[in-house]
Design a protein around this motif. Structure first.
Motif, mmCIF file in Angstrom:
data_model
loop_
_atom_site.group_PDB
_atom_site.id
_atom_site.type_symbol
_atom_site.label_atom_id
_atom_site.label_comp_id
_atom_site.label_asym_id
_atom_site.label_seq_id
_atom_site.Cartn_x
_atom_site.Cartn_y
_atom_site.Cartn_z
ATOM 1 N N THR A 9 -27.421 -81.475 3.028
ATOM 2 C CA THR A 9 -27.042 -82.692 3.758
ATOM 3 C C THR A 9 -27.505 -82.638 5.206
ATOM 4 O OG1 THR A 9 -25.093 -82.938 2.341
ATOM 5 C CG2 THR A 9 -25.122 -84.170 4.404
ATOM 6 N N ALA A 10 -27.294 -81.496 5.848
ATOM 7 C CA ALA A 10 -27.709 -81.351 7.240
ATOM 8 C C ALA A 10 -29.215 -81.506 7.379
ATOM 9 C CB ALA A 10 -27.270 -79.995 7.780
ATOM 10 N N GLY A 11 -29.967 -80.925 6.441
ATOM 11 C CA GLY A 11 -31.417 -81.061 6.488
ATOM 12 C C GLY A 11 -31.856 -82.514 6.410
ATOM 13 N N GLY A 12 -31.239 -83.278 5.499
ATOM 14 C CA GLY A 12 -31.600 -84.681 5.356
ATOM 15 C C GLY A 12 -31.265 -85.501 6.588
ATOM 16 N N ILE A 13 -30.072 -85.283 7.143
ATOM 17 C CA ILE A 13 -29.640 -86.058 8.312
ATOM 18 C C ILE A 13 -30.469 -85.712 9.544
ATOM 19 C CG2 ILE A 13 -27.737 -86.442 9.920
ATOM 20 C CD1 ILE A 13 -25.824 -86.105 7.552
ATOM 21 N N ILE A 14 -30.690 -84.417 9.774
ATOM 22 C CA ILE A 14 -31.463 -83.997 10.948
ATOM 23 C C ILE A 14 -32.893 -84.512 10.868
ATOM 24 C CG2 ILE A 14 -32.443 -81.988 12.128
ATOM 25 C CD1 ILE A 14 -29.876 -80.475 11.402
ATOM 26 N N GLY A 15 -33.505 -84.407 9.687
ATOM 27 C CA GLY A 15 -34.866 -84.913 9.528
ATOM 28 C C GLY A 15 -34.955 -86.395 9.818
ATOM 29 N N LEU A 16 -33.978 -87.168 9.319
ATOM 30 C CA LEU A 16 -33.971 -88.616 9.554
ATOM 31 C C LEU A 16 -33.790 -88.946 11.026
ATOM 32 C CD1 LEU A 16 -33.992 -91.459 8.370
ATOM 33 C CD2 LEU A 16 -31.524 -91.268 8.018
ATOM 34 N N LEU A 17 -32.889 -88.225 11.698
ATOM 35 C CA LEU A 17 -32.658 -88.461 13.125
ATOM 36 C C LEU A 17 -33.916 -88.198 13.950
ATOM 37 C CD1 LEU A 17 -29.080 -86.963 13.644
ATOM 38 C CD2 LEU A 17 -29.749 -89.379 13.662
ATOM 39 N N VAL A 18 -34.611 -87.092 13.631
ATOM 40 C CA VAL A 18 -35.835 -86.778 14.372
ATOM 41 C C VAL A 18 -36.891 -87.849 14.128
ATOM 42 C CG1 VAL A 18 -37.712 -85.110 14.651
ATOM 43 C CG2 VAL A 18 -35.366 -84.305 14.342
ATOM 44 N N LYS A 19 -36.999 -88.340 12.923
ATOM 45 C CA LYS A 19 -37.955 -89.417 12.632
ATOM 46 C C LYS A 19 -37.681 -90.637 13.500
ATOM 47 C CE LYS A 19 -39.202 -88.666 7.729
ATOM 48 N NZ LYS A 19 -40.646 -88.942 7.799
ATOM 49 N N VAL A 20 -36.405 -91.019 13.564
ATOM 50 C CA VAL A 20 -36.030 -92.212 14.330
ATOM 51 C C VAL A 20 -36.291 -92.017 15.822
ATOM 52 C CG1 VAL A 20 -34.080 -93.667 15.006
ATOM 53 C CG2 VAL A 20 -34.340 -92.957 12.622
ATOM 54 N N ILE A 21 -36.049 -90.817 16.311
ATOM 55 C CA ILE A 21 -36.252 -90.536 17.736
ATOM 56 C C ILE A 21 -37.738 -90.519 18.090
ATOM 57 C CG2 ILE A 21 -35.990 -88.772 19.526
ATOM 58 C CD1 ILE A 21 -33.346 -87.977 18.183
#
Length: 261
Positions: free
Chosen positions: A120-132
């Motif tokens: 879960t952490a991997g998915g959320i962190i990856g998505l956040l970095v994409k958006v940033i």
């Protein structure tokens, strides 16, 4: 009295030695996380700064592999199948989800929590970095594949890294030693293969894939570090990474967590 004193001294010595070993393991885990996180941070700076050598490398890799994909449609179809079916993030997360349910069935509560949190952490962190970062995907003439969303880091590459790491670190204790190198080889080949398909299909830059690998490795290293800290706090022995996170999983009925106090 001298006997009691000797026993107490021996126990204190063992505790000090255990503390030193635990400290070394924590430092080692932190170093692994840093080895992944620091290069990722540097790569992110280069991507955001549009560093010319990196942009040139990304462009050359994308156009070279795109030309090959156009010239060999059967090969391209195979890459698309692997990327969209076999190594798709949904498929890998489903496998990790089933593994987590199995761990709950085995009453390996902590290991199940580690598996779920890491994925879960991997998915959320990856998505956040994409958006940033908001990096655009490659724009190629006559594309052979398309993908939505932003480009950096590669979600496929990051999910493959975290998912195969979870599978390895959980299931290795149940694999005969002679077969473990093969398991590591298959996992490594799969992670590299995922990245290659994303570049060859023209939906990611080379640096996107490397970023996904590094960020996924950092997430796994940090969560594994936390799990190792719990084992030490619970009085369980150190688990070598080549043995998996919890060697006791091979037991039909894992030992209950030791009571404290």
């Amino acid at each position: 009295m001298p006997v009691r004193l000797a026993v107490r001294t021996l126990r204190e010595r063992r505790h000090r030695e255990a503390d030193r070993r635990f400290g070394a393991r924590l430092l080692g885990s932190a170093a692994v996380a840093a080895v992944a996180a620091v290069p990722f941070g540097l790569l992110l700076v280069l991507v955001e700064g549009r560093w010319r050598p990196l942009r040139r490398l990304d462009s050359e890799a994308a156009h070279s592999l795109h030309t090959t994909a156009l010239d060999h449609p059967e090969w391209t179809s195979t890459l698309r199948f692997l990327s969209d079916r076999v190594w798709d993030p949904f498929t890998l997360r489903l496998v990790v989800g089933l593994l987590t349910l199995w761990l709950l069935y085995r009453r390996a509560w902590r290991l199940a929590a580690w598996s779920a949190v890491t994925a879960t952490a991997g998915g959320i962190i990856g998505l956040l970095v994409k958006v940033i970062v908001e990096r655009a995907r490659p724009s190629l003439e006559d594309p052979v594949a398309r993908a939505p969303g932003f480009s950096f880091p590669s979600g496929h590459a990051m999910t493959a890294t975290t998912s195969f790491a979870i599978l390895l670190l959980v299931l290795l204790p149940m694999v005969p030693r002679a077969w473990r190198p093969l398991c590591w080889g298959v996992a490594g080949l799969s992670v590299v293969g995922v990245g290659f398909t994303r570049i060859a299909l023209g939906v990611h830059w080379f640096s996107d894939v490397v970023g996904g690998w590094l960020l996924g490795l950092a997430v796994v290293a940090l969560t594994a570090w936390a799990f190792e800290a719990w084992r030490a706090d619970a009085g369980r022995g150190h688990a070598d990474v080549t043995e998996g996170l919890e060697p006791e999983l091979t037991q039909a009925h894992p030992e209950p967590e030791p009571r404290r106090g």
